[in-house]
Design an enzyme around this catalytic site. Structure first.
Site, PDB file in Angstrom:
ATOM      1  N   CYS B  80      13.093   2.021  -0.520  1.00 15.45           N
ATOM      2  CA  CYS B  80      12.984   2.783  -1.773  1.00 15.45           C
ATOM      3  C   CYS B  80      14.266   3.577  -2.024  1.00 15.45           C
ATOM      4  CB  CYS B  80      11.728   3.655  -1.737  1.00 15.45           C
ATOM      5  SG  CYS B  80      11.232   4.229  -3.371  1.00 15.45           S
ATOM      6  N   HIS B 184       7.563  -0.524  -0.886  1.00 10.89           N
ATOM      7  CA  HIS B 184       7.107   0.190   0.307  1.00 10.89           C
ATOM      8  C   HIS B 184       6.364  -0.764   1.235  1.00 10.89           C
ATOM      9  CE1 HIS B 184       8.161   4.272  -0.915  1.00 10.89           C
ATOM     10  NE2 HIS B 184       7.984   3.802  -2.136  1.00 10.89           N
ATOM     11  N   GLU B 186       5.462  -0.280   4.151  1.00  6.17           N
ATOM     12  CA  GLU B 186       4.469   0.480   4.931  1.00  6.17           C
ATOM     13  C   GLU B 186       3.155   0.650   4.181  1.00  6.17           C
ATOM     14  OE1 GLU B 186       7.044   1.694   3.387  1.00  6.17           O
ATOM     15  OE2 GLU B 186       6.672   3.699   2.598  1.00  6.17           O
TER      16      GLU B 186
END
Lengths: 255, 203
Positions: B80, B184, B186
Site C-alpha cells: 500500500c 493488502h 494480509e
C-alpha cells in the site's frame, strides 16, 4: 467498479451473537468467535460487527474480543457500537480492525465525523443509519439501536455525511431487518442517487437474487445481511452459510 | 527473522498474524539494529505520503533502507503506502520518495459516480510478467484494496500486476529484490497467504 462486497453483519449482545427482527426479539445464534472462524473459512469479503447494547447501555467497545477476532480473520473487519471519541477509534484500529462504523453519534454530533475523517482518513470511517418509514410513508432516521426517532431525512443526512468526508454509508432498514423480504429498494435507490460515496445496503436480504437487485438495480456498492447468512429454512434453524464465489461472480457479471 | 518495519503508520498486527499463520517468524520493529540484521523486510503503511517519508527520516530509516535494499540487495516487500514510498514522488505530497523504482504516485482523477475514491474493495489482478511471487497462485486472484493514489511505472519492465478501476493501473511492481503491491495481502484470504508464502520462500 470494484467487485461488489457481500458482507455478513454479526450482532453482538453481551458477548453472544444474536439476530433481531425489526430491531426487536434478539435471538441467540451462537458463539461469535466460532462464527468468525466459519466465515473466515468461507472466505467472506468482509465482516461487520455491531454491538447492539453499546449505545443504549453506554458501554465501551469490546476491545479484547475484537483483538481475538482480528487474529482469526484474514479479511477486512468493521466494528460499530458506542463509538463516541477519536481515542476509541484509535484503540479499535490498533487491535486490527480496519474500519469503524458510527451511527448514533454521527447523527447527534456530525462534527465528530469530520474530526474522525481528518484523523484517520475517509476509508476508515463508515457511517451507518437505521431508517424506518413513518405512518405516512416518509423515511426517518432512528438512533440508539432504533429506540429514538430523530425524524431526520436520511437522504439529506447521507449528503451531509458525504460532504463531511465519510468513506461509505450503510443503510439499514428497520422495517426489513430480519424479515427476509428483500432489501428496501426504494430507500437504497434514493440514497445511491444522492451521494458519491459507496453505499452498503442492509436489511431484508434472503437470497442471492436480493443481493443482485441491491447492486445491479439500486446502485449499492456492497450488500450486507444477517439472517441470510445465519439462518436456514423456514424454521430459521441456525446454520452459517455464504454464497459460492462462482454464483456471486455470475450475478455481478465479474470475470 | 523478517522485519515488519514500524514507522508509526498502519495496521502491522494483521501482517504479523498472517505470517504467523504460514509459519514465518516476523517481528514488528523500528529498531535499526534489528532491521539491519533482517534477511527480509516488509514496509507496510496506510496514510499520507509525506507523513510516511518524514516518519522514515525521523527514525533514521532512510539511509539504512538504502544500504540494505540497494547495496545489500535485501528482499523488500512494500504494501500500500509502503509500495508508493518506493517511487520518485507522489502528487499527495512535496517530499521525495525513496526513488528505488522509476515511477510516480498519482491521484485517481475520476469524478465518475461509478468509481468512488478511495478505491475500496476486492479486485481481480492481471499478471504482467513471470515472477517468483506468483508460484502456486490460483487461476483467478483477488485482493483487497484501499487507496486514493496509485503508482504509474515509467519502465514497463517493472510492472508486475495491473488492476482496472476506471482505467488500468500498476497494482504491483518488481525489480530485482524490490517488490511492491498496492493491495493488502494480509486481508486477502488464501490469495494473500500464498503471496506471503512466496515472498518468504522464494526471495
Amino acid at each position: 467498479m470494484a467487485i461488489p462486497r457481500v458482507i455478513p453483519v454479526l450482532l453482538l449482545k453481551n458477548n453472544g451473537l444474536v439476530k433481531t427482527t425489526q430491531f426487536k426479539e434478539p435471538k441467540y445464534v451462537g458463539d461469535p468467535l466460532n462464527a468468525v472462524k466459519i466465515f473466515n473459512e468461507k472466505e467472506v469479503d468482509e465482516l461487520i460487527f455491531l454491538d447492539i447494547l453499546a449505545t443504549p447501555e453506554n458501554k465501551k467497545p469490546p476491545l479484547e474480543f475484537l483483538k481475538q477476532v482480528a487474529e482469526e480473520c484474514f479479511m477486512p473487519l468493521s466494528y460499530g457500537g458506542g463509538i463516541r471519541s477519536v481515542d476509541e477509534i484509535r484503540d479499535i484500529l490498533k487491535v486490527g480492525v480496519e474500519k469503524v462504523i458510527i451511527n448514533s453519534h454521527a447523527v447527534e454530533n456530525p462534527d465528530f465525523v469530520k474530526q474522525a475523517v481528518e484523523r484517520y482518513g475517509s476509508s476508515t470511517i463508515c457511517i451507518s443509519i437505521d431508517v424506518k418509514k413513518n405512518f405516512w410513508g416518509k423515511y426517518e432516521i432512528h438512533t440508539r439501536a432504533g429506540k429514538h426517532n430523530t425524524k431526520i431525512d436520511p437522504v439529506k443526512f447521507a449528503q451531509d455525511m458525504d460532504a463531511a468526508g465519510a468513506g461509505e454509508i450503510m443503510i439499514n432498514s428497520i422495517d426489513r431487518d430480519g424479515t427476509m423480504k428483500g432489501y428496501d429498494a426504494e430507500l437504497i435507490k434514493k440514497i445511491t442517487a444522492a451521494v458519491g460515496m459507496p453505499v452498503i445496503a442492509c436489511g431484508g436480504a434472503a437470497s442471492v437474487n436480493d443481493l443482485s437487485i441491491a447492486i445491479n438495480d439500486c446502485g449499492a456498492s456492497a450488500v450486507a445481511a444477517g439472517s441470510m447468512f445465519v439462518f436456514h429454512g423456514k424454521h430459521r434453524a441456525v446454520l452459517i452459510s455464504y454464497p459460492e464465489q462462482t454464483d456471486l461472480d455470475r450475478i455481478f457479471n465479474q470475470g | 527473522m523478517i522485519a515488519i518495519i514500524d514507522y508509526g503508520l498502519g495496521n502491522l498486527g494483521s501482517i504479523k498474524n498472517m505470517l504467523k499463520k504460514i509459519g514465518a517468524e516476523a517481528v514488528i520493529t523500528s529498531d535499526l539494529e534489528v532491521i539491519a540484521n533482517a534477511p527480509k523486510l516488509i514496509l507496510p503503511g496506510v496514510g499520507a505520503f509525506d507523513n510516511g517519508m518524514s516518519n522514515l527520516h525521523e527514525r533514521g530509516l532512510v539511509d539504512l533502507l538504502n544500504r540494505k535494499v540497494i547495496q545489500e540487495k535485501t528482499p523488500i516487500l512494500g504494501i500500500c503506502l509502503g509500495m508508493q514510498l518506493f517511487t520518485n514522488k507522489s502528487e499527495e505530497g512535496a517530499l521525495s520518495g525513496l526513488g528505488w523504482i522509476d515511477a510516480e504516485t498519482v491521484k485517481f482523477g475520476t469524478n465518475d459516480r461509478k468509481f468512488p475514491v478511495p478505491h475500496m474493495g476486492w479486485e481481480y489482478v492481471t499478471l504482467k510478467k513471470e515472477s517468483k511471487l506468483w508460484d502456486g497462485m490460483y487461476e483467478k486472484n483477488k485482493f483487497y484494496f484501499v487507496h486514493s493514489y496509485f503508482v504509474r511505472c515509467n519502465q514497463t519492465s517493472d510492472v508486475l500486476l495491473t488492476t482496472n478501476y476506471a482505467h488500468d493501473y500498476d497494482s504491483g511492481f518488481e525489480k530485482g529484490n524490490i517488490v511492491g503491491v498496492q493491495f493488502h495481502p494480509e486481508k486477502s484470504h488464501k490469495y494473500g497467504m500464498q503471496l506471503f508464502r512466496n515472498f518468504v520462500n522464494n526471495y
